[in-house]
Write a protein that holds these residues in place. Structure first.
Motif, PDB file in Angstrom:
ATOM      1  N   TRP A  99       0.257  -1.020   0.220  1.00 57.03           N
ATOM      2  CA  TRP A  99      -0.350   0.297   0.361  1.00 57.03           C
ATOM      3  C   TRP A  99       0.909   1.256  -0.173  1.00 57.03           C
ATOM      4  O   TRP A  99       0.292   2.558  -0.316  1.00 57.03           O
ATOM      5  N   VAL A 100       2.327   1.125   0.508  1.00 55.64           N
ATOM      6  CA  VAL A 100       3.184   2.109   1.015  1.00 55.64           C
ATOM      7  C   VAL A 100       4.203   2.084  -1.206  1.00 55.64           C
ATOM      8  O   VAL A 100       3.485   3.532  -1.446  1.00 55.64           O
ATOM      9  N   SER A 101       4.400   1.398  -1.226  1.00 58.18           N
ATOM     10  CA  SER A 101       5.328   0.558  -1.467  1.00 58.18           C
ATOM     11  C   SER A 101       4.573   0.948  -4.079  1.00 58.18           C
ATOM     12  O   SER A 101       5.670   1.994  -4.670  1.00 58.18           O
ATOM     13  N   LEU A 102       3.649   1.325  -3.751  1.00 55.76           N
ATOM     14  CA  LEU A 102       3.057   0.748  -4.987  1.00 55.76           C
ATOM     15  C   LEU A 102       2.663   2.436  -5.664  1.00 55.76           C
ATOM     16  O   LEU A 102       3.695   3.086  -6.454  1.00 55.76           O
ATOM     17  N   PRO A 103       1.966   3.249  -4.719  1.00 58.54           N
ATOM     18  CA  PRO A 103       1.839   4.834  -4.790  1.00 58.54           C
ATOM     19  C   PRO A 103       2.961   5.844  -5.064  1.00 58.54           C
ATOM     20  O   PRO A 103       3.402   6.138  -5.878  1.00 58.54           O
ATOM     21  N   ALA A 104       4.656   5.041  -4.017  1.00 58.88           N
ATOM     22  CA  ALA A 104       5.818   5.461  -4.584  1.00 58.88           C
ATOM     23  C   ALA A 104       6.254   5.648  -5.857  1.00 58.88           C
ATOM     24  O   ALA A 104       6.576   5.804  -6.340  1.00 58.88           O
ATOM     25  N   TRP A 105       5.868   4.425  -5.957  1.00 61.88           N
ATOM     26  CA  TRP A 105       6.386   3.274  -7.250  1.00 61.88           C
ATOM     27  C   TRP A 105       5.645   3.602  -8.603  1.00 61.88           C
ATOM     28  O   TRP A 105       6.864   4.835  -9.372  1.00 61.88           O
TER      29      TRP A 105
END
Length: 278
Positions: A99-105
Protein backbone atom coordinates in the motif's frame (compact mmCIF):
# COMPACT_ATOMS: atom_id res chain seq x y z
CA UNK A 1 28.09 -12.08 -7.12
CA UNK A 2 24.94 -10.24 -6.12
CA UNK A 3 22.73 -9.72 -9.20
CA UNK A 4 21.35 -6.44 -7.91
CA UNK A 5 24.86 -5.07 -7.34
CA UNK A 6 25.90 -6.04 -10.86
CA UNK A 7 22.84 -4.44 -12.40
CA UNK A 8 23.26 -1.21 -10.46
CA UNK A 9 27.01 -1.00 -11.08
CA UNK A 10 26.70 -1.62 -14.80
CA UNK A 11 23.82 0.78 -15.33
CA UNK A 12 25.18 3.42 -12.90
CA UNK A 13 21.63 4.60 -12.21
CA UNK A 14 20.96 5.48 -15.87
CA UNK A 15 23.01 8.67 -16.02
CA UNK A 16 26.65 7.58 -16.40
CA UNK A 17 26.81 8.61 -20.04
CA UNK A 18 26.45 12.33 -19.35
CA UNK A 19 29.66 12.77 -17.36
CA UNK A 20 31.61 10.18 -19.35
CA UNK A 21 30.87 11.79 -22.72
CA UNK A 22 31.66 15.38 -21.78
CA UNK A 23 35.23 16.19 -22.80
CA UNK A 24 37.45 19.27 -22.78
CA UNK A 25 37.55 19.13 -26.59
CA UNK A 26 33.85 20.03 -26.61
CA UNK A 27 34.72 23.21 -24.77
CA UNK A 28 37.53 23.95 -27.20
CA UNK A 29 35.23 23.58 -30.19
CA UNK A 30 32.65 25.79 -28.49
CA UNK A 31 35.24 28.49 -27.82
CA UNK A 32 36.47 28.39 -31.43
CA UNK A 33 32.92 28.59 -32.73
CA UNK A 34 32.21 31.47 -30.32
CA UNK A 35 35.14 33.57 -31.55
CA UNK A 36 34.45 32.58 -35.15
CA UNK A 37 30.90 33.86 -34.77
CA UNK A 38 32.23 37.37 -34.14
CA UNK A 39 34.07 37.25 -37.46
CA UNK A 40 30.90 36.08 -39.19
CA UNK A 41 28.81 38.74 -37.43
CA UNK A 42 31.28 41.45 -38.47
CA UNK A 43 31.14 40.28 -42.08
CA UNK A 44 27.32 40.31 -42.08
CA UNK A 45 26.84 43.63 -40.30
CA UNK A 46 26.83 47.09 -41.74
CA UNK A 47 30.15 48.76 -40.84
CA UNK A 48 28.26 52.00 -40.17
CA UNK A 49 26.18 50.38 -37.45
CA UNK A 50 27.65 50.38 -33.98
CA UNK A 51 28.25 48.84 -31.56
CA UNK A 52 29.57 45.58 -32.95
CA UNK A 53 28.49 42.13 -31.75
CA UNK A 54 31.39 41.90 -29.30
CA UNK A 55 30.77 45.44 -28.08
CA UNK A 56 27.08 44.74 -27.55
CA UNK A 57 27.81 41.50 -25.71
CA UNK A 58 30.30 43.32 -23.48
CA UNK A 59 27.73 46.03 -22.68
CA UNK A 60 25.05 43.51 -21.76
CA UNK A 61 27.38 41.02 -20.06
CA UNK A 62 26.44 41.98 -16.45
CA UNK A 63 22.74 41.66 -17.35
CA UNK A 64 23.26 38.18 -18.85
CA UNK A 65 25.42 37.04 -15.93
CA UNK A 66 22.71 38.22 -13.54
CA UNK A 67 20.31 35.90 -15.37
CA UNK A 68 22.86 33.10 -15.14
CA UNK A 69 22.94 33.66 -11.39
CA UNK A 70 19.20 32.96 -11.37
CA UNK A 71 19.87 29.72 -13.29
CA UNK A 72 22.27 28.66 -10.55
CA UNK A 73 19.88 29.69 -7.77
CA UNK A 74 17.07 27.71 -9.38
CA UNK A 75 19.32 24.67 -9.76
CA UNK A 76 20.47 24.84 -6.11
CA UNK A 77 16.97 25.15 -4.67
CA UNK A 78 15.46 22.57 -7.04
CA UNK A 79 18.22 20.06 -6.23
CA UNK A 80 17.77 20.58 -2.50
CA UNK A 81 14.01 20.03 -2.75
CA UNK A 82 14.45 17.06 -5.09
CA UNK A 83 16.96 15.44 -2.74
CA UNK A 84 14.71 15.71 0.31
CA UNK A 85 11.60 14.56 -1.55
CA UNK A 86 13.47 11.90 -3.53
CA UNK A 87 15.01 10.29 -0.45
CA UNK A 88 11.58 10.14 1.17
CA UNK A 89 10.01 8.71 -1.96
CA UNK A 90 12.82 6.17 -2.32
CA UNK A 91 12.33 4.97 1.26
CA UNK A 92 8.64 4.52 0.52
CA UNK A 93 9.53 2.50 -2.57
CA UNK A 94 11.50 -0.06 -0.56
CA UNK A 95 8.77 -0.41 2.05
CA UNK A 96 7.48 -3.96 2.61
CA UNK A 97 3.90 -2.65 2.53
CA UNK A 98 2.43 -2.77 -0.96
CA UNK A 99 0.00 0.00 0.00
CA UNK A 100 3.01 2.26 0.47
CA UNK A 101 5.48 1.00 -2.13
CA UNK A 102 3.06 0.84 -5.09
CA UNK A 103 1.94 4.52 -4.95
CA UNK A 104 5.60 5.54 -4.46
CA UNK A 105 6.61 3.39 -7.45
CA UNK A 106 3.84 4.96 -9.56
CA UNK A 107 4.84 8.54 -8.66
CA UNK A 108 8.50 7.76 -9.31
CA UNK A 109 7.92 6.35 -12.77
CA UNK A 110 5.30 8.95 -13.65
CA UNK A 111 7.74 11.82 -13.19
CA UNK A 112 10.78 9.88 -14.47
CA UNK A 113 9.07 9.23 -17.80
CA UNK A 114 7.36 12.59 -18.27
CA UNK A 115 8.98 15.26 -20.46
CA UNK A 116 10.44 18.06 -18.36
CA UNK A 117 8.85 20.72 -20.54
CA UNK A 118 5.40 19.21 -20.02
CA UNK A 119 5.93 19.21 -16.24
CA UNK A 120 7.12 22.81 -16.44
CA UNK A 121 4.01 23.95 -18.33
CA UNK A 122 1.74 21.97 -16.03
CA UNK A 123 3.17 23.51 -12.86
CA UNK A 124 3.40 27.03 -14.28
CA UNK A 125 -0.26 27.08 -15.32
CA UNK A 126 -1.83 25.00 -12.54
CA UNK A 127 -0.07 26.55 -9.54
CA UNK A 128 -1.69 29.92 -8.70
CA UNK A 129 0.44 33.04 -8.93
CA UNK A 130 -0.89 34.20 -5.55
CA UNK A 131 -1.46 32.26 -2.34
CA UNK A 132 -3.11 33.07 0.97
CA UNK A 133 -0.57 32.42 3.75
CA UNK A 134 -1.76 32.63 7.38
CA UNK A 135 -0.07 35.52 9.11
CA UNK A 136 1.38 36.92 5.89
CA UNK A 137 -1.73 37.56 3.86
CA UNK A 138 -1.59 37.20 0.09
CA UNK A 139 1.84 36.16 -1.13
CA UNK A 140 2.73 36.33 -4.81
CA UNK A 141 4.67 33.40 -6.25
CA UNK A 142 7.26 34.55 -8.80
CA UNK A 143 7.46 32.53 -12.00
CA UNK A 144 10.99 31.41 -11.21
CA UNK A 145 9.81 29.85 -7.94
CA UNK A 146 7.16 27.81 -9.75
CA UNK A 147 9.70 26.81 -12.41
CA UNK A 148 12.12 25.71 -9.69
CA UNK A 149 9.46 23.48 -8.16
CA UNK A 150 8.68 22.04 -11.60
CA UNK A 151 12.33 21.18 -12.23
CA UNK A 152 12.59 19.46 -8.85
CA UNK A 153 9.86 16.91 -9.68
CA UNK A 154 11.61 14.79 -12.37
CA UNK A 155 14.89 14.96 -10.44
CA UNK A 156 13.04 13.88 -7.29
CA UNK A 157 11.82 10.77 -9.13
CA UNK A 158 15.30 9.91 -10.35
CA UNK A 159 16.83 10.38 -6.90
CA UNK A 160 14.13 8.07 -5.58
CA UNK A 161 15.26 5.45 -8.07
CA UNK A 162 18.92 6.07 -7.19
CA UNK A 163 18.17 5.37 -3.53
CA UNK A 164 16.15 2.28 -4.33
CA UNK A 165 18.92 0.95 -6.57
CA UNK A 166 21.63 1.74 -4.04
CA UNK A 167 19.77 -0.06 -1.27
CA UNK A 168 19.18 -3.08 -3.50
CA UNK A 169 22.88 -3.19 -4.41
CA UNK A 170 23.88 -3.85 -0.78
CA UNK A 171 24.54 -7.61 -0.33
CA UNK A 172 21.72 -9.44 1.42
CA UNK A 173 24.19 -10.88 3.89
CA UNK A 174 24.38 -7.49 5.60
CA UNK A 175 20.63 -7.50 6.17
CA UNK A 176 20.82 -11.00 7.55
CA UNK A 177 23.74 -10.14 9.83
CA UNK A 178 21.87 -7.13 11.20
CA UNK A 179 18.78 -9.27 11.76
CA UNK A 180 20.86 -11.81 13.68
CA UNK A 181 21.97 -8.96 15.97
CA UNK A 182 18.31 -8.11 16.69
CA UNK A 183 18.35 -4.89 14.66
CA UNK A 184 14.97 -3.74 13.45
CA UNK A 185 14.54 -2.93 9.74
CA UNK A 186 14.57 0.79 10.52
CA UNK A 187 17.76 0.47 12.56
CA UNK A 188 19.41 -1.60 9.84
CA UNK A 189 18.55 1.03 7.24
CA UNK A 190 19.70 3.92 9.39
CA UNK A 191 22.95 2.55 10.79
CA UNK A 192 24.14 -0.02 8.25
CA UNK A 193 22.54 0.24 4.80
CA UNK A 194 22.05 3.96 4.16
CA UNK A 195 25.61 5.00 5.17
CA UNK A 196 26.93 2.62 2.51
CA UNK A 197 24.45 3.96 -0.03
CA UNK A 198 25.77 7.52 0.26
CA UNK A 199 29.03 6.93 -1.55
CA UNK A 200 27.28 4.87 -4.24
CA UNK A 201 24.67 7.58 -4.77
CA UNK A 202 26.92 10.67 -4.85
CA UNK A 203 28.17 10.31 -8.48
CA UNK A 204 24.69 9.83 -10.04
CA UNK A 205 23.35 12.57 -7.73
CA UNK A 206 25.96 14.95 -9.15
CA UNK A 207 25.09 13.86 -12.68
CA UNK A 208 21.49 14.74 -12.11
CA UNK A 209 22.44 18.11 -10.68
CA UNK A 210 24.41 18.85 -13.86
CA UNK A 211 21.44 17.82 -16.01
CA UNK A 212 19.15 19.96 -13.87
CA UNK A 213 21.40 23.01 -14.25
CA UNK A 214 21.39 22.49 -18.03
CA UNK A 215 17.58 22.23 -18.03
CA UNK A 216 16.90 25.53 -16.23
CA UNK A 217 17.03 27.63 -19.46
CA UNK A 218 13.73 25.99 -20.42
CA UNK A 219 12.11 28.40 -17.97
CA UNK A 220 12.76 31.21 -20.46
CA UNK A 221 10.00 29.74 -22.64
CA UNK A 222 7.52 30.91 -20.01
CA UNK A 223 9.04 34.33 -19.45
CA UNK A 224 11.48 33.68 -16.59
CA UNK A 225 14.36 36.13 -16.96
CA UNK A 226 17.31 33.81 -16.53
CA UNK A 227 20.41 33.79 -18.76
CA UNK A 228 18.66 32.88 -22.01
CA UNK A 229 15.75 35.21 -21.32
CA UNK A 230 18.11 38.08 -20.52
CA UNK A 231 20.20 37.38 -23.62
CA UNK A 232 17.07 37.54 -25.76
CA UNK A 233 16.03 40.80 -24.08
CA UNK A 234 19.52 42.21 -24.68
CA UNK A 235 19.40 41.36 -28.38
CA UNK A 236 15.98 42.96 -28.70
CA UNK A 237 17.21 46.10 -26.95
CA UNK A 238 20.19 46.20 -29.32
CA UNK A 239 17.88 46.30 -32.32
CA UNK A 240 17.16 42.60 -32.87
CA UNK A 241 20.03 42.33 -35.33
CA UNK A 242 20.14 38.76 -36.72
CA UNK A 243 23.94 38.66 -36.80
CA UNK A 244 23.93 38.82 -32.99
CA UNK A 245 22.09 35.52 -32.58
CA UNK A 246 25.06 33.21 -33.05
CA UNK A 247 27.55 35.08 -30.82
CA UNK A 248 25.04 35.52 -27.99
CA UNK A 249 23.83 31.93 -27.96
CA UNK A 250 27.33 30.49 -28.33
CA UNK A 251 28.37 32.61 -25.38
CA UNK A 252 25.58 31.02 -23.35
CA UNK A 253 26.76 27.56 -24.39
CA UNK A 254 30.31 28.40 -23.33
CA UNK A 255 29.01 29.77 -20.03
CA UNK A 256 27.10 26.61 -19.18
CA UNK A 257 29.96 24.39 -20.34
CA UNK A 258 32.40 26.25 -18.09
CA UNK A 259 30.10 25.57 -15.14
CA UNK A 260 29.17 21.97 -15.95
CA UNK A 261 32.52 20.56 -17.10
CA UNK A 262 34.24 20.72 -13.65
CA UNK A 263 31.21 18.94 -12.19
CA UNK A 264 31.58 16.19 -14.82
CA UNK A 265 35.28 15.81 -14.00
CA UNK A 266 34.53 15.60 -10.29
CA UNK A 267 31.79 13.06 -10.93
CA UNK A 268 34.11 10.81 -12.92
CA UNK A 269 36.71 11.05 -10.16
CA UNK A 270 34.16 10.03 -7.52
CA UNK A 271 32.90 7.17 -9.69
CA UNK A 272 36.42 5.76 -9.87
CA UNK A 273 36.94 6.30 -6.14
CA UNK A 274 33.64 4.82 -5.04
CA UNK A 275 33.36 2.04 -7.60
CA UNK A 276 31.50 -0.91 -6.14
CA UNK A 277 33.68 -3.99 -5.91
CA UNK A 278 31.75 -7.14 -6.77
Amino acid sequence: MNDGAFRIDRHRFAVEHFSSRLHWRHGLWLALAFFGSFVLAHAQSDTQRIPSAIGTLFIWLPFILKGFGLNLLMSFIAMACATVLGVGLGLLQISHSRWVSLPAWFITHLFRNSPWLVILFMVMFLVPFEMQVPGLGIVRLPDWVKATFAFSLPVMANISEILRGAVNSIPKGQWESAESLAFTRAQTLRWIILPQCIRRAIPPWMNWYALLALATPMASVLGVREAVGNAQAAMEAAGARPEFLLPFYLFLLCLFFAYIYPIALWTRKLERKYVVAN
